[in-house]
Design an enzyme around this catalytic site. Structure first.
Site, short mmCIF file in Angstrom:
data_model
loop_
_atom_site.label_atom_id
_atom_site.label_comp_id
_atom_site.label_asym_id
_atom_site.label_seq_id
_atom_site.Cartn_x
_atom_site.Cartn_y
_atom_site.Cartn_z
N LYS A 34 0.79 -1.23 0.10
CA LYS A 34 -0.07 -0.10 -0.09
C LYS A 34 0.69 1.10 -0.03
O LYS A 34 0.47 2.19 -0.67
CB LYS A 34 -0.75 -0.07 1.17
CG LYS A 34 -2.19 -0.91 1.16
CD LYS A 34 -3.17 -0.85 2.01
CE LYS A 34 -4.22 -1.71 2.12
NZ LYS A 34 -5.00 -1.77 3.42
N LYS A 81 -8.34 -11.79 -7.82
CA LYS A 81 -9.34 -12.01 -6.63
C LYS A 81 -10.59 -10.97 -7.03
O LYS A 81 -10.13 -9.97 -7.38
CB LYS A 81 -8.80 -12.02 -5.32
CG LYS A 81 -9.49 -12.19 -4.11
CD LYS A 81 -8.71 -12.08 -3.14
CE LYS A 81 -9.54 -11.74 -1.94
NZ LYS A 81 -8.69 -11.65 -0.60
N LYS A 132 -13.83 -4.78 -5.55
CA LYS A 132 -14.21 -3.54 -6.25
C LYS A 132 -13.36 -2.74 -6.86
O LYS A 132 -13.66 -2.16 -7.86
CB LYS A 132 -14.84 -2.75 -5.05
CG LYS A 132 -16.37 -3.34 -4.91
CD LYS A 132 -17.21 -2.30 -4.22
CE LYS A 132 -18.53 -2.93 -3.82
NZ LYS A 132 -19.19 -2.32 -2.44
#
Ligand code: SF4
Length: 330
Positions: A111, A193, A196
Protein backbone atom coordinates in the site's frame (compact mmCIF):
# COMPACT_ATOMS: atom_id res chain seq x y z
CA UNK A 1 -17.60 -20.70 24.58
CA UNK A 2 -15.05 -19.69 21.95
CA UNK A 3 -15.04 -15.96 21.28
CA UNK A 4 -14.45 -15.00 17.65
CA UNK A 5 -13.71 -11.52 16.29
CA UNK A 6 -13.70 -10.51 12.65
CA UNK A 7 -13.71 -7.17 10.86
CA UNK A 8 -14.68 -6.02 7.40
CA UNK A 9 -13.84 -2.78 5.62
CA UNK A 10 -16.75 -0.41 4.91
CA UNK A 11 -16.48 -0.90 1.17
CA UNK A 12 -20.19 -0.38 0.46
CA UNK A 13 -22.45 -3.18 -0.71
CA UNK A 14 -20.95 -6.64 -0.47
CA UNK A 15 -20.00 -8.48 -3.63
CA UNK A 16 -20.29 -12.25 -3.98
CA UNK A 17 -16.53 -12.62 -3.36
CA UNK A 18 -16.80 -11.13 0.16
CA UNK A 19 -20.01 -13.05 0.72
CA UNK A 20 -18.61 -16.47 -0.21
CA UNK A 21 -15.14 -15.76 1.18
CA UNK A 22 -16.10 -14.38 4.58
CA UNK A 23 -19.65 -13.42 5.40
CA UNK A 24 -21.32 -16.76 4.72
CA UNK A 25 -18.85 -18.22 7.18
CA UNK A 26 -19.74 -15.54 9.75
CA UNK A 27 -23.42 -16.49 9.44
CA UNK A 28 -22.52 -20.09 10.27
CA UNK A 29 -20.16 -19.13 13.12
CA UNK A 30 -22.68 -16.91 14.88
CA UNK A 31 -24.88 -19.96 15.52
CA UNK A 32 -22.29 -21.82 17.57
CA UNK A 33 -19.89 -19.26 19.02
CA UNK A 34 -19.75 -15.91 20.71
CA UNK A 35 -19.08 -13.67 17.72
CA UNK A 36 -18.18 -10.02 17.26
CA UNK A 37 -18.30 -8.60 13.74
CA UNK A 38 -17.09 -5.08 13.18
CA UNK A 39 -17.28 -2.69 10.24
CA UNK A 40 -13.79 -1.32 10.63
CA UNK A 41 -14.09 2.30 9.59
CA UNK A 42 -10.99 3.40 11.57
CA UNK A 43 -9.02 1.15 9.22
CA UNK A 44 -10.62 2.71 6.16
CA UNK A 45 -9.16 6.16 6.84
CA UNK A 46 -5.53 5.12 6.45
CA UNK A 47 -5.73 5.95 2.74
CA UNK A 48 -7.27 9.09 1.15
CA UNK A 49 -11.10 9.13 1.28
CA UNK A 50 -14.16 11.42 1.26
CA UNK A 51 -16.05 11.55 4.62
CA UNK A 52 -19.56 11.52 3.07
CA UNK A 53 -18.59 8.56 0.92
CA UNK A 54 -17.20 6.66 3.90
CA UNK A 55 -20.42 7.25 5.85
CA UNK A 56 -22.47 5.94 2.92
CA UNK A 57 -20.24 2.89 2.42
CA UNK A 58 -20.44 2.06 6.13
CA UNK A 59 -24.22 2.13 5.99
CA UNK A 60 -24.34 0.03 2.83
CA UNK A 61 -22.02 -2.52 4.36
CA UNK A 62 -24.23 -2.81 7.44
CA UNK A 63 -27.29 -3.36 5.23
CA UNK A 64 -25.46 -6.00 3.19
CA UNK A 65 -24.26 -7.86 6.27
CA UNK A 66 -27.67 -7.97 7.89
CA UNK A 67 -29.34 -8.91 4.60
CA UNK A 68 -26.81 -11.71 4.10
CA UNK A 69 -27.78 -13.22 7.44
CA UNK A 70 -25.61 -11.64 10.14
CA UNK A 71 -28.13 -11.62 12.95
CA UNK A 72 -27.69 -8.88 15.57
CA UNK A 73 -29.60 -10.99 18.08
CA UNK A 74 -26.85 -13.63 17.81
CA UNK A 75 -23.65 -11.80 16.82
CA UNK A 76 -22.45 -8.47 18.17
CA UNK A 77 -22.49 -6.37 14.99
CA UNK A 78 -21.04 -2.89 15.37
CA UNK A 79 -19.13 -0.07 13.74
CA UNK A 80 -15.56 0.25 15.00
CA UNK A 81 -15.61 4.02 15.59
CA UNK A 82 -18.66 3.60 17.87
CA UNK A 83 -16.31 1.87 20.30
CA UNK A 84 -13.50 4.40 20.83
CA UNK A 85 -11.59 1.95 23.03
CA UNK A 86 -10.20 0.46 19.79
CA UNK A 87 -8.15 3.62 19.26
CA UNK A 88 -7.27 3.90 22.93
CA UNK A 89 -5.94 0.35 23.14
CA UNK A 90 -4.08 0.82 19.87
CA UNK A 91 -2.12 3.69 21.39
CA UNK A 92 -1.15 1.60 24.37
CA UNK A 93 -0.12 -1.32 22.16
CA UNK A 94 1.93 1.01 19.94
CA UNK A 95 4.24 1.48 22.89
CA UNK A 96 5.17 -2.20 23.02
CA UNK A 97 5.25 -2.96 19.27
CA UNK A 98 8.72 -2.99 17.66
CA UNK A 99 8.92 -0.71 14.63
CA UNK A 100 10.76 -3.40 12.66
CA UNK A 101 7.75 -5.74 12.94
CA UNK A 102 5.56 -3.11 11.29
CA UNK A 103 7.98 -2.20 8.54
CA UNK A 104 8.21 -5.87 7.55
CA UNK A 105 4.46 -6.21 6.89
CA UNK A 106 3.84 -7.11 3.26
CA UNK A 107 0.54 -5.21 3.06
CA UNK A 108 2.24 -2.05 4.33
CA UNK A 109 4.91 -2.28 1.64
CA UNK A 110 2.25 -2.85 -1.05
CA UNK A 111 0.00 0.00 0.00
CA UNK A 112 2.80 2.43 0.84
CA UNK A 113 4.26 1.87 -2.62
CA UNK A 114 1.04 3.23 -4.13
CA UNK A 115 0.89 6.43 -1.99
CA UNK A 116 2.58 9.72 -2.74
CA UNK A 117 2.95 10.45 0.95
CA UNK A 118 2.78 7.61 3.48
CA UNK A 119 0.96 8.43 6.71
CA UNK A 120 1.86 6.88 10.06
CA UNK A 121 -1.62 5.33 10.29
CA UNK A 122 -0.81 3.05 7.38
CA UNK A 123 2.25 1.71 9.16
CA UNK A 124 0.37 1.29 12.43
CA UNK A 125 -2.64 -0.38 10.81
CA UNK A 126 -1.70 -3.85 12.10
CA UNK A 127 -1.48 -2.50 15.66
CA UNK A 128 -5.08 -1.36 15.31
CA UNK A 129 -5.91 -4.85 14.08
CA UNK A 130 -4.22 -6.27 17.17
CA UNK A 131 -6.24 -3.85 19.32
CA UNK A 132 -9.49 -4.92 17.57
CA UNK A 133 -8.88 -8.52 18.52
CA UNK A 134 -7.29 -8.10 21.97
CA UNK A 135 -9.91 -5.59 23.12
CA UNK A 136 -12.39 -8.47 23.20
CA UNK A 137 -9.77 -11.02 24.27
CA UNK A 138 -10.91 -13.07 21.29
CA UNK A 139 -9.76 -16.68 21.10
CA UNK A 140 -9.99 -17.02 17.34
CA UNK A 141 -9.99 -14.94 14.19
CA UNK A 142 -11.22 -16.31 10.86
CA UNK A 143 -8.40 -15.53 8.46
CA UNK A 144 -7.61 -15.77 4.80
CA UNK A 145 -4.07 -16.64 3.81
CA UNK A 146 -3.19 -12.99 3.10
CA UNK A 147 -4.06 -12.03 6.68
CA UNK A 148 -1.96 -14.60 8.50
CA UNK A 149 0.95 -12.18 8.88
CA UNK A 150 -1.28 -9.58 10.53
CA UNK A 151 -2.60 -12.15 12.95
CA UNK A 152 0.92 -13.23 13.77
CA UNK A 153 1.68 -9.63 14.69
CA UNK A 154 -1.36 -9.59 17.01
CA UNK A 155 0.05 -12.67 18.70
CA UNK A 156 3.44 -10.99 19.12
CA UNK A 157 1.76 -7.90 20.58
CA UNK A 158 -0.28 -10.02 23.01
CA UNK A 159 2.87 -11.88 24.06
CA UNK A 160 4.86 -8.65 24.55
CA UNK A 161 2.13 -7.05 26.61
CA UNK A 162 1.60 -10.17 28.73
CA UNK A 163 5.29 -10.58 29.46
CA UNK A 164 5.63 -6.95 30.49
CA UNK A 165 2.40 -6.34 32.39
CA UNK A 166 0.91 -9.72 33.21
CA UNK A 167 3.84 -12.14 33.49
CA UNK A 168 2.31 -14.62 35.95
CA UNK A 169 -1.04 -15.22 34.27
CA UNK A 170 -1.31 -13.96 30.67
CA UNK A 171 -4.23 -11.56 30.44
CA UNK A 172 -4.55 -11.56 26.66
CA UNK A 173 -5.09 -14.90 24.94
CA UNK A 174 -2.85 -15.24 21.89
CA UNK A 175 -5.50 -15.24 19.14
CA UNK A 176 -5.51 -18.36 17.01
CA UNK A 177 -6.23 -18.38 13.28
CA UNK A 178 -9.45 -20.13 12.40
CA UNK A 179 -8.73 -21.56 9.00
CA UNK A 180 -12.21 -22.40 7.88
CA UNK A 181 -13.06 -23.45 4.37
CA UNK A 182 -13.34 -20.11 2.67
CA UNK A 183 -13.50 -19.69 -1.04
CA UNK A 184 -11.24 -17.40 -2.98
CA UNK A 185 -13.47 -16.18 -5.77
CA UNK A 186 -11.78 -15.10 -8.97
CA UNK A 187 -13.11 -11.89 -10.52
CA UNK A 188 -15.05 -11.75 -13.77
CA UNK A 189 -11.85 -10.97 -15.68
CA UNK A 190 -10.61 -14.45 -14.71
CA UNK A 191 -7.30 -12.92 -13.64
CA UNK A 192 -7.36 -11.67 -10.04
CA UNK A 193 -9.35 -12.04 -6.83
CA UNK A 194 -12.81 -10.44 -7.02
CA UNK A 195 -12.37 -6.87 -5.83
CA UNK A 196 -14.28 -3.62 -6.21
CA UNK A 197 -11.10 -1.73 -7.01
CA UNK A 198 -10.58 -4.02 -10.04
CA UNK A 199 -14.19 -3.61 -11.19
CA UNK A 200 -14.54 -7.37 -11.67
CA UNK A 201 -17.34 -8.12 -9.19
CA UNK A 202 -20.94 -9.24 -9.07
CA UNK A 203 -22.76 -7.32 -6.35
CA UNK A 204 -24.62 -9.35 -3.75
CA UNK A 205 -27.71 -7.21 -4.30
CA UNK A 206 -27.65 -7.05 -8.10
CA UNK A 207 -30.83 -7.83 -10.05
CA UNK A 208 -30.90 -11.13 -12.02
CA UNK A 209 -30.83 -9.27 -15.36
CA UNK A 210 -27.68 -7.40 -14.35
CA UNK A 211 -26.03 -10.63 -13.13
CA UNK A 212 -26.83 -12.27 -16.46
CA UNK A 213 -25.26 -9.41 -18.42
CA UNK A 214 -22.09 -9.97 -16.39
CA UNK A 215 -22.07 -13.78 -16.68
CA UNK A 216 -22.66 -13.89 -20.46
CA UNK A 217 -19.24 -12.63 -21.59
CA UNK A 218 -16.98 -14.22 -18.93
CA UNK A 219 -14.23 -16.51 -20.22
CA UNK A 220 -14.68 -20.28 -19.87
CA UNK A 221 -12.41 -23.24 -20.64
CA UNK A 222 -10.52 -22.06 -23.75
CA UNK A 223 -10.70 -25.60 -25.21
CA UNK A 224 -14.43 -25.16 -25.75
CA UNK A 225 -14.27 -23.23 -28.98
CA UNK A 226 -17.40 -24.96 -30.34
CA UNK A 227 -20.36 -26.51 -28.57
CA UNK A 228 -19.11 -29.95 -29.64
CA UNK A 229 -15.66 -29.48 -28.06
CA UNK A 230 -15.33 -31.29 -24.72
CA UNK A 231 -14.18 -29.11 -21.83
CA UNK A 232 -12.67 -29.50 -18.38
CA UNK A 233 -14.52 -27.76 -15.53
CA UNK A 234 -11.29 -27.35 -13.57
CA UNK A 235 -9.96 -25.19 -16.41
CA UNK A 236 -13.04 -22.98 -16.30
CA UNK A 237 -11.92 -20.10 -14.06
CA UNK A 238 -15.21 -18.49 -13.06
CA UNK A 239 -18.38 -20.40 -13.95
CA UNK A 240 -17.40 -23.78 -12.50
CA UNK A 241 -16.18 -22.36 -9.15
CA UNK A 242 -19.39 -20.34 -8.90
CA UNK A 243 -21.45 -23.48 -9.58
CA UNK A 244 -19.55 -25.16 -6.74
CA UNK A 245 -20.36 -22.22 -4.49
CA UNK A 246 -24.02 -21.74 -5.38
CA UNK A 247 -25.37 -24.92 -6.99
CA UNK A 248 -26.53 -28.11 -5.27
CA UNK A 249 -24.24 -31.18 -5.66
CA UNK A 250 -26.48 -32.75 -8.32
CA UNK A 251 -26.20 -29.62 -10.49
CA UNK A 252 -22.42 -29.54 -10.01
CA UNK A 253 -22.30 -33.18 -11.15
CA UNK A 254 -24.45 -32.35 -14.18
CA UNK A 255 -22.11 -29.45 -15.04
CA UNK A 256 -19.09 -31.77 -14.90
CA UNK A 257 -20.75 -34.43 -17.08
CA UNK A 258 -22.18 -32.01 -19.61
CA UNK A 259 -18.92 -30.08 -19.88
CA UNK A 260 -16.61 -33.08 -20.26
CA UNK A 261 -19.08 -34.81 -22.62
CA UNK A 262 -19.82 -31.64 -24.66
CA UNK A 263 -23.49 -32.23 -23.91
CA UNK A 264 -24.31 -28.55 -23.60
CA UNK A 265 -22.85 -25.18 -24.47
CA UNK A 266 -21.29 -22.72 -22.06
CA UNK A 267 -24.34 -20.46 -22.35
CA UNK A 268 -26.55 -23.33 -21.11
CA UNK A 269 -24.13 -23.82 -18.23
CA UNK A 270 -24.24 -20.12 -17.39
CA UNK A 271 -28.06 -20.14 -17.47
CA UNK A 272 -28.06 -23.02 -14.97
CA UNK A 273 -25.71 -21.00 -12.76
CA UNK A 274 -27.87 -17.91 -12.99
CA UNK A 275 -30.82 -19.95 -11.75
CA UNK A 276 -29.04 -21.20 -8.63
CA UNK A 277 -27.50 -17.80 -7.90
CA UNK A 278 -30.86 -16.10 -8.16
CA UNK A 279 -32.38 -18.71 -5.82
CA UNK A 280 -29.81 -17.89 -3.13
CA UNK A 281 -29.51 -14.15 -3.69
CA UNK A 282 -33.16 -13.15 -4.13
CA UNK A 283 -34.08 -13.45 -0.41
CA UNK A 284 -30.94 -11.45 0.43
CA UNK A 285 -31.89 -8.71 -2.03
CA UNK A 286 -35.43 -8.61 -0.67
CA UNK A 287 -34.20 -8.34 2.90
CA UNK A 288 -31.82 -5.54 1.89
CA UNK A 289 -34.75 -3.65 0.34
CA UNK A 290 -36.65 -3.89 3.64
CA UNK A 291 -33.62 -2.62 5.54
CA UNK A 292 -33.19 0.28 3.12
CA UNK A 293 -36.88 1.19 3.47
CA UNK A 294 -36.64 1.42 7.25
CA UNK A 295 -33.24 2.91 8.21
CA UNK A 296 -34.03 2.59 11.92
CA UNK A 297 -33.64 -1.22 11.66
CA UNK A 298 -29.93 -0.92 10.84
CA UNK A 299 -29.31 2.11 13.02
CA UNK A 300 -30.85 0.47 16.09
CA UNK A 301 -29.04 -2.83 15.49
CA UNK A 302 -25.67 -1.08 15.24
CA UNK A 303 -26.36 1.07 18.29
CA UNK A 304 -27.22 -1.95 20.37
CA UNK A 305 -24.18 -3.83 18.99
CA UNK A 306 -21.94 -0.92 20.02
CA UNK A 307 -23.37 -0.95 23.55
CA UNK A 308 -22.67 -4.68 23.89
CA UNK A 309 -19.19 -4.39 22.40
CA UNK A 310 -18.36 -1.39 24.53
CA UNK A 311 -19.23 -3.20 27.72
CA UNK A 312 -16.58 -5.84 26.98
CA UNK A 313 -14.15 -3.18 25.72
CA UNK A 314 -14.46 -1.08 28.87
CA UNK A 315 -13.82 -4.08 31.12
CA UNK A 316 -10.67 -4.87 29.15
CA UNK A 317 -9.46 -1.26 29.21
CA UNK A 318 -10.04 -1.04 32.93
CA UNK A 319 -7.71 -4.01 33.55
CA UNK A 320 -5.18 -2.90 30.94
CA UNK A 321 -4.94 0.62 32.34
CA UNK A 322 -4.66 -0.67 35.88
CA UNK A 323 -1.80 -3.03 34.93
CA UNK A 324 -0.05 -0.25 33.04
CA UNK A 325 -0.34 2.24 35.88
CA UNK A 326 -2.77 4.42 33.96
CA UNK A 327 -5.78 4.08 36.25
CA UNK A 328 -7.15 6.89 38.39
CA UNK A 329 -4.85 8.14 41.16
CA UNK A 330 -6.22 7.39 44.66
S1 SF4 B 1 -19.59 -25.98 -19.90
FE1 SF4 B 1 -19.64 -24.83 -17.98
S2 SF4 B 1 -17.94 -25.61 -16.79
FE2 SF4 B 1 -17.59 -26.21 -18.92
S3 SF4 B 1 -16.29 -24.61 -19.78
FE3 SF4 B 1 -18.43 -24.10 -20.26
S4 SF4 B 1 -19.07 -22.77 -18.60
FE4 SF4 B 1 -17.22 -23.81 -17.93
Amino acid sequence: MTRIFSGIQPSGELHIGNYLGAVKNWVALQKEHETLFSIVNYHAITIPYAPADLRQRTREMAISLMAAGVDPSKAILFVQADVPEHAELQWLLNTITPLGELERQVQFKDKAGRQEQVMAGLLNYPVLQAADILLYRADQVPVGEDQIQHLELSRVVARNWNSRFSPDAPYFPEPQPRLTQTRRIVGLDGQAKMSKSLNNTIGLLEEPAAIWEKLKPVPTDPKRLRRTDPGEPNDCPIIYPLHRAFSPPETVKLVEDNCRGAKWGCIDCKKALLETMVAELTPIRERAAELKDDPSLVKDALASGAVRARKIARDTMSTVKERMGLDAIE
